[in-house]
Write an enzyme that holds these catalytic residues in place. Structure first.
Site, PDB file in Angstrom:
ATOM      1  N   GLY A  25       0.854  -1.177   0.000  1.00  0.00           N
ATOM      2  CA  GLY A  25       0.000   0.000   0.000  1.00  0.00           C
ATOM      3  C   GLY A  25       0.888   1.225   0.000  1.00  0.00           C
ATOM      4  CB  SER A  26       0.121   4.804   0.184  1.00  0.00           C
ATOM      5  OG  SER A  26      -0.692   4.725   1.355  1.00  0.00           O
ATOM      6  CD  GLU A  28       2.682  -0.942   3.330  1.00  0.00           C
ATOM      7  OE1 GLU A  28       2.513  -0.669   4.538  1.00  0.00           O
ATOM      8  OE2 GLU A  28       1.825  -0.678   2.461  1.00  0.00           O
ATOM      9  CD  GLU A  47      -3.662  -7.373   1.718  1.00  0.00           C
ATOM     10  OE1 GLU A  47      -3.604  -6.133   1.590  1.00  0.00           O
ATOM     11  OE2 GLU A  47      -4.677  -8.047   1.375  1.00  0.00           O
ATOM     12  CG  HIS A  70      -1.581  -1.174   3.294  1.00  0.00           C
ATOM     13  ND1 HIS A  70      -0.691  -0.147   3.503  1.00  0.00           N
ATOM     14  CD2 HIS A  70      -2.770  -0.577   3.027  1.00  0.00           C
ATOM     15  CE1 HIS A  70      -1.302   1.002   3.368  1.00  0.00           C
ATOM     16  NE2 HIS A  70      -2.574   0.776   3.083  1.00  0.00           N
ATOM     17  CG  HIS A 280     -10.059 -31.580  13.553  1.00  0.00           C
ATOM     18  ND1 HIS A 280     -10.162 -31.819  12.198  1.00  0.00           N
ATOM     19  CD2 HIS A 280     -10.893 -30.545  13.806  1.00  0.00           C
ATOM     20  CE1 HIS A 280     -11.011 -30.963  11.657  1.00  0.00           C
ATOM     21  NE2 HIS A 280     -11.474 -30.187  12.610  1.00  0.00           N
ATOM     22  N   GLY A 399      -5.248 -25.929   9.313  1.00  0.00           N
ATOM     23  CA  GLY A 399      -6.520 -26.248   8.692  1.00  0.00           C
ATOM     24  C   GLY A 399      -7.193 -25.061   8.042  1.00  0.00           C
TER      25      GLY A 399
END
Length: 524
Positions: A25-26, A28, A47, A70, A280, A399
């Protein structure tokens, strides 16, 4: 005088973190400006996909990798994928831009309030430099913490810091090294060897860390030396032992009572490179069968501390294997021939998943790396595959869906020259579908095999277990992944019979490809 950005780039280059996975984003852009030609920036379109690709790359290479995200919103988008990275113990170094320092407290647009808290408790360390001069040291800490803990870390940096000038002390960061040593004591090895010698029927339970730490062949040698039956710990994200080996007993079921039943008759259970255990399904029962003792060997102090039963030794699994091999005499081997695969099942309306996996087994090179995210076909997978090499199997460790397609791209980038196949369910594919664009953009030679059954198959299975068969939201008909792939620049084809599938799999394209296969609905 050097700038913060110059010192940071040089530090990353010296540490080998020159492949950056990101979606900027800006905030970075100041970090990415003037990036040296020795760096490779791999763009992902979401992302979560960025983190999945980096996770696969880190697991394939065994090295830390830099992820550039970002600020708050972008980092938040990454958190679902980050759960898998935490449980696979992938050393990801997440960096995120922050608003300029003077605007953070005012909650300006794109400010990350309480930045160090956002990614916790997932990351093992999170920081924001106290001032521009602290950026190089903080970046080094993020890298070292990721290496030492084998867990993702997170660093938020105000974007006006990158162009600040530094004094001569900043260069001290460039030569920093941190090393970890977890050698077991001689007395600890003697005690564990004595317990093996005294045991009537010991059993070895191996975890994904065995493969991640490069101990696959040593684990095989140790099991063969003592003629030990071998189980894989529940919910494995890596395969630590050849699954058709005569000593292989299977993957332990992921329920407390079910694990106890599977280990019945053994008086010593040695767990190497795994938590105790990643349960699980809720299957009540005793943790261990009657008369059994458990010893866990792990280099993860947190896994040792939270185990509900047994004795834990915090030490590197490699030195422990070497020490035990030197102390214990070989036992008479039993059966030495690898177990043949059964005939694959057949479907009535479409191909059975076993037919797909048998085709992969018979057509792909023996050292193929498979990234698997087809949760309803686990049983079929283990019945048909014959995996004998390290780095053959990758699975979403927590998972969390969306790992498979991006991770396949990352694994292929990390293992150039090795065949990589992503085996993905149609439900799972949609969570990381934009990875196709990255595969096409960078011409990554990866094969995506999409198993299309029109449902969330694992949910259908769980609905039966829980007595909730009438719930909505388990059907996903009408998707054409070849058309989707074409839109992202990846050639795709649909196959409907096993001969066509085998013919397609025997070809080796230069870049990515997608093969869609309609399959029968099966259960895990």
């Amino acid at each position: 005088m050097p700038t913060v950005r110059e010192i940071a780039h040089e530090f990353l280059e010296r540490r080998g973190l020159t492949t950056i996975f990101g979606n900027p984003g800006s905030n970075e852009l100041p970090f990415l400006a003037e990036l040296p030609d020795t760096f490779d920036y791999v763009l992902g379109l979401h992302e979560g996909v960025v983190v999945g690709m980096a996770d696969g790359y880190a697991q394939a290479t065994g090295r830390p990798v830099l992820v550039n995200l970002h600020a708050a919103a972008g980092s938040g988008n990454a958190m679902g994928a980050l759960t898998n990275s935490v449980h696979s113990r992938s050393p990801l170094v997440l960096t995120a831009g922050q608003q300029v320092r003077s605007a953070i407290g005012m909650d300006a647009m794109l400010a990350n309030q309480d930045a160090t808290q956002l990614m916790r408790p997932l990351v093992g360390w999170a920081g924001e430099p106290s001032c521009p001069a602290d950026v190089p040291r903080s970046l080094a800490q993020a890298v070292f913490e990721a290496e030492l803990q084998r867990r993702p870390t997170y660093l938020s940096v105000p974007y006006d810091d990158w162009t600040a000038d530094l004094d001569d002390n900043a260069a001290a960061t460039l030569d920093r090294t941190v090393r970890r040593g977890l050698a077991p004591g001689q007395g600890q090895l003697d005690d564990l060897a004595a317990r093996f010698a005294a045991a009537r029927d010991p059993v070895l339970v191996l975890g994904g860390d065995v493969d991640a730490l490069g101990l696959f062949d040593r684990a095989v040698a140790f099991a063969e030396h003592l003629a030990l039956p071998v189980w894989v710990a529940p919910s494995p994200h890596r395969l630590p032992f050849p699954n058709r080996h005569p000593l292989f007993r299977g993957v332990l079921p992921a329920g407390i009572g079910a694990v106890s039943s599977a280990l019945a008759g053994h008086d010593l259970v040695v767990v190497l490179g795994a938590p105790v255990f990643r349960y699980h399904q809720h299957v009540p029962g005793p943790f261990l069968p009657e008369g059994a003792e458990l010893v866990q060997v792990t280099d993860d102090p947190a896994a040792a501390a939270r185990a509900p039963v047994g004795e834990s030794l915090v030490a590197g699994p490699g030195p422990v294997l070497d020490g035990l091999l030197a102390r214990l005499p070989a036992r008479e081997p039993g059966e030495t021939a690898f177990v043949p695969n059964p005939e694959p099942g057949t479907g009535e309306r479409a191909l059975h998943p076993e037919q797909v996996f048998a085709a992969l087994r018979d057509t792909q090179p023996a050292d193929t790396s498979y990234v698997v995210e087809s949760t309803s076909t686990n049983s079929a997978w283990w019945r048909q595959m014959d995996l004998r090499r390290p780095g053959s199997y990758f699975w979403p460790a927590a998972g969390g869906l969306g790992f498979g397609m991006p991770a396949a791209v990352g694994v292929a980038m990390g293992l150039p020259g090795r065949q990589v196949v992503g085996v993905i369910g149609d439900g799972s594919a949609n969570y990381g579908i934009t990875a196709l664009w990255t595969a096409a953009r960078y011409r990554v030679p990866v094969t995506f095999v999409i198993l299309r059954n029109g449902t969330y198959g694992a949910l259908r299975w769980f609905a039966g277990l829980l007595g909730t068969e009438d719930v909505p939201g388990t059907e996903i008909p009408g998707m054409d992944f070849t058309a989707i792939a074409a839109g992202y620049g990846v050639p795709g084809t649909t196959v409907s019979d096993v001969d066509d599938l085998r013919a397609q799999l025997k070809t080796t394209p230069a870049g990515p490809r997608l093969i869609q296969v309609d399959t029968e609905l099966t259960t895990p």
